[in-house]
Motif scaffolding. Structure first.
Motif, PDB file in Angstrom:
ATOM      1  N   UNK A 140      -1.263  -7.136   3.911  1.00 51.08           N
ATOM      2  CA  UNK A 140      -0.431  -6.820   2.761  1.00 51.08           C
ATOM      3  C   UNK A 140       1.003  -7.274   2.938  1.00 51.08           C
ATOM      4  N   UNK A 141       1.820  -7.005   1.903  1.00 48.36           N
ATOM      5  CA  UNK A 141       3.246  -7.298   1.983  1.00 48.36           C
ATOM      6  C   UNK A 141       4.039  -6.099   2.471  1.00 48.36           C
ATOM      7  N   UNK A 142       3.418  -4.934   2.497  1.00 49.86           N
ATOM      8  CA  UNK A 142       4.099  -3.754   2.996  1.00 49.86           C
ATOM      9  C   UNK A 142       3.215  -2.530   2.913  1.00 49.86           C
ATOM     10  N   UNK A 143       3.608  -1.498   3.644  1.00 47.96           N
ATOM     11  CA  UNK A 143       2.909  -0.216   3.621  1.00 47.96           C
ATOM     12  C   UNK A 143       3.956   0.883   3.596  1.00 47.96           C
ATOM     13  N   UNK A 144       3.878   1.751   2.591  1.00 42.12           N
ATOM     14  CA  UNK A 144       4.763   2.903   2.482  1.00 42.12           C
ATOM     15  C   UNK A 144       3.926   4.153   2.707  1.00 42.12           C
ATOM     16  N   UNK A 145       4.260   4.911   3.753  1.00 44.94           N
ATOM     17  CA  UNK A 145       3.489   6.093   4.125  1.00 44.94           C
ATOM     18  C   UNK A 145       4.399   7.314   4.112  1.00 44.94           C
ATOM     19  N   UNK A 146       4.027   8.315   3.341  1.00 44.98           N
ATOM     20  CA  UNK A 146       4.643   9.628   3.466  1.00 44.98           C
ATOM     21  C   UNK A 146       3.838  10.386   4.512  1.00 44.98           C
ATOM     22  N   UNK A 147       4.391  10.468   5.713  1.00 45.32           N
ATOM     23  CA  UNK A 147       3.674  11.049   6.852  1.00 45.32           C
ATOM     24  C   UNK A 147       4.422  12.288   7.299  1.00 45.32           C
ATOM     25  N   UNK A 148       3.827  13.446   7.042  1.00 45.31           N
ATOM     26  CA  UNK A 148       4.520  14.689   7.354  1.00 45.31           C
ATOM     27  C   UNK A 148       3.527  15.801   7.675  1.00 45.31           C
ATOM     28  N   UNK A 194       5.146  -3.912  11.946  1.00 46.84           N
ATOM     29  CA  UNK A 194       6.109  -4.541  11.046  1.00 46.84           C
ATOM     30  C   UNK A 194       5.698  -4.386   9.589  1.00 46.84           C
ATOM     31  N   UNK A 195       6.698  -4.206   8.726  1.00 41.98           N
ATOM     32  CA  UNK A 195       6.434  -4.073   7.298  1.00 41.98           C
ATOM     33  C   UNK A 195       6.014  -2.697   6.861  1.00 41.98           C
ATOM     34  N   UNK A 196       6.065  -1.722   7.754  1.00 46.19           N
ATOM     35  CA  UNK A 196       5.652  -0.353   7.460  1.00 46.19           C
ATOM     36  C   UNK A 196       6.875   0.533   7.317  1.00 46.19           C
ATOM     37  N   UNK A 197       6.927   1.296   6.232  1.00 46.08           N
ATOM     38  CA  UNK A 197       7.988   2.267   6.013  1.00 46.08           C
ATOM     39  C   UNK A 197       7.394   3.667   6.040  1.00 46.08           C
ATOM     40  N   UNK A 226       0.815  -1.203   0.000  1.00 49.94           N
ATOM     41  CA  UNK A 226       0.000   0.000   0.000  1.00 49.94           C
ATOM     42  C   UNK A 226       0.850   1.254   0.000  1.00 49.94           C
ATOM     43  N   UNK A 227       0.404   2.271  -0.716  1.00 49.73           N
ATOM     44  CA  UNK A 227       1.099   3.553  -0.771  1.00 49.73           C
ATOM     45  C   UNK A 227       0.126   4.660  -0.398  1.00 49.73           C
ATOM     46  N   UNK A 228       0.546   5.507   0.524  1.00 52.25           N
ATOM     47  CA  UNK A 228      -0.381   6.482   1.104  1.00 52.25           C
ATOM     48  C   UNK A 228       0.374   7.734   1.513  1.00 52.25           C
ATOM     49  N   UNK A 229      -0.204   8.891   1.217  1.00 51.55           N
ATOM     50  CA  UNK A 229       0.296  10.157   1.736  1.00 51.55           C
ATOM     51  C   UNK A 229      -0.634  10.619   2.853  1.00 51.55           C
ATOM     52  N   UNK A 230      -0.081  10.826   4.046  1.00 55.10           N
ATOM     53  CA  UNK A 230      -0.849  11.308   5.202  1.00 55.10           C
ATOM     54  C   UNK A 230      -0.202  12.618   5.633  1.00 55.10           C
ATOM     55  N   UNK A 231      -0.833  13.742   5.271  1.00 57.88           N
ATOM     56  CA  UNK A 231      -0.190  15.030   5.464  1.00 57.88           C
ATOM     57  C   UNK A 231      -1.134  16.065   6.045  1.00 57.88           C
ATOM     58  N   UNK A 232      -0.604  16.899   6.906  1.00 54.42           N
ATOM     59  CA  UNK A 232      -1.312  18.090   7.356  1.00 54.42           C
ATOM     60  C   UNK A 232      -2.569  17.854   8.150  1.00 54.42           C
ATOM     61  N   UNK A 233      -2.667  16.695   8.812  1.00 53.83           N
ATOM     62  CA  UNK A 233      -3.842  16.424   9.641  1.00 53.83           C
ATOM     63  C   UNK A 233      -3.622  16.936  11.064  1.00 53.83           C
ATOM     64  N   UNK A 234      -4.701  17.335  11.693  1.00 54.52           N
ATOM     65  CA  UNK A 234      -4.644  17.844  13.058  1.00 54.52           C
ATOM     66  C   UNK A 234      -5.451  16.932  13.963  1.00 54.52           C
ATOM     67  N   UNK A 235      -4.776  16.372  14.965  1.00 50.73           N
ATOM     68  CA  UNK A 235      -5.396  15.414  15.878  1.00 50.73           C
ATOM     69  C   UNK A 235      -5.223  15.928  17.303  1.00 50.73           C
ATOM     70  N   UNK A 236      -6.316  15.916  18.044  1.00 42.42           N
ATOM     71  CA  UNK A 236      -6.224  16.307  19.454  1.00 42.42           C
ATOM     72  C   UNK A 236      -7.169  15.467  20.280  1.00 42.42           C
TER      73      UNK A 236
END
Length: 362
Positions: free
Chosen positions: A331-339, A354-357, A306-316
């Motif tokens: 899945x075999x892996x998860x690639x997350x651009x988290x910024x 495990x398996x998450x980048x 899986x490929x996912x961009x997780x950006x600019x979220x506000x959690x409180x």
């Protein structure tokens, strides 16, 4: 693949459904309009259904309320259905009617194997009256492609407020796709089950827009989606729900953005992603200020990488719970651009399995 291929006639029908009849944006009925004047008696559904049966493709059915119904209103395709206003056209389910649906697509009622033709619904107030109908089900059931639902007030459904489904009344699944619709600017309140439910037992209900809706007080999920492939889920305000605010399964080139979530029982946003393409989760505001723990944003993979961009979220939160939860799942892996995510007042800001980048992106 979840994409649909349209014939020339189907594409023409879709394009035509987005253009107001005779160029009229609102106000007076267009040519070909049929006005139904309800009497607030239990045979109002028969009056409406008679007008629908007598209508032709391209007609507008204008409903002048208040209306009281004890039978389902049949939504024939290639027609629009409009009230005078949310407050002016109120359709209420009569005590003891216990309807499967107050309004439903004809393909749903006919148990057809193919999706219904496009319909448009605007400016109606549906009161499902669950206190007087404990054995009823949904307020509005849609099984039509290219369909628009906007400016609706949907209250007190015994089960789901809006149910968009690939199944018919007797459970017959679609053999084709049901795509390219829009559900926007509706107010769905106090549903016993989900506020908005996308039900898809196969891979038919894809590529819709779910925009700018207010969903409050649902007994389970505010928005629950079996299939969010190709969907744009944007600008919704979901609050005070009994389970998850937004559940979105099978993301495939999807976007979940700028949603405002306040207070949920278990999870704020719960998603799963497919192992092709990529999806975006951005600029959501997910708050839980009423106490208790939970997970604010959780991700897992159904298959492949899986490929996912997780950006600019506000959690409180309110001192407990997990902010961001990234898991490989099946899945075999998860690639997350988290910024650029701001996570505060939780026990665990980010959990990674495990398996998450996790990267900062490019």
């Amino acid at each position: 693949m979840h994409r649909a291929v349209f014939s020339g006639l189907a594409l023409l029908a879709l394009l035509g459904s987005s253009v107001p009849a005779n160029g009229l944006e609102s106000g007076a009925p267009a040519a070909g309009a049929k006005t139904v004047a309800c009497a607030n008696t239990r045979d109002d559904d028969e009056k409406i259904n008679s007008a629908v049966a007598a209508s032709a493709d391209g007609d507008e059915i204008v409903i002048d309320g208040p209306c009281l119904i004890d039978g389902t209103i049949r939504l024939r395709g290639q027609r629009s259905y409009r009230g005078q206003s949310r407050s002016g056209t109120v359709i209420q389910q009569a005590d003891g009617a216990n309807l499967d649906a107050m309004l439903a697509s004809d393909s749903y009622l006919d148990n057809a194997p193919l999706t219904g033709d496009p319909v448009t619904l605007r400016s109606l107030n549906l009161i499902a009256n669950r206190a007087g109908n404990p054995n009823a089900k949904d307020a509005l059931v849609l099984r039509s492609w290219g369909t628009v639902v906007e400016d609706m007030e949907i209250l007190q459904a015994t089960r789901h407020g809006i149910r968009l489904t690939n199944l018919s009344a007797n459970g017959t699944p679609l053999n084709n796709t049901q795509v390219n619709g829009r559900i926007a600017a509706n107010h769905v309140v106090e549903s016993g089950g989900r506020g908005i439910f996308v039900e898809d037992t196969r891979n038919s209900v894809t590529d819709w827009h779910l925009l700018d809706n207010w969903i409050a007080g649902a007994g389970s999920d505010g928005i629950g989606m079996d299939n969010a492939a190709g969907w744009n889920i944007h600008g919704n305000h979901v609050y005070d729900v009994g389970a998850t605010a937004i559940t979105a399964e099978r993301l495939f080139g999807s976007m979940i953005g700028n949603n405002y979530i306040e207070n949920f029982a278990t999870t704020g946003v719960r998603i799963s992603v497919q192992g092709e393409t990529a999806s975006t989760i951005t600029a959501n505001r997910i708050f839980k200020l009423t106490g208790g723990s939970g997970v604010f944003l959780t991700v897992r993979v159904n298959y492949g990488t899986g490929n996912l961009a997780v950006t600019g979220n506000t959690i409180r939160g309110n001192g407990a719970g997990t902010g961001l939860d990234y898991q490989n799942g099946q899945g075999t892996g998860l690639v997350v651009a988290s910024t650029g995510n701001l996570v505060t007042e939780v026990t665990t800001p980010r959990a990674t399995g495990p398996g998450v980048t996790v990267t900062a992106g490019v």
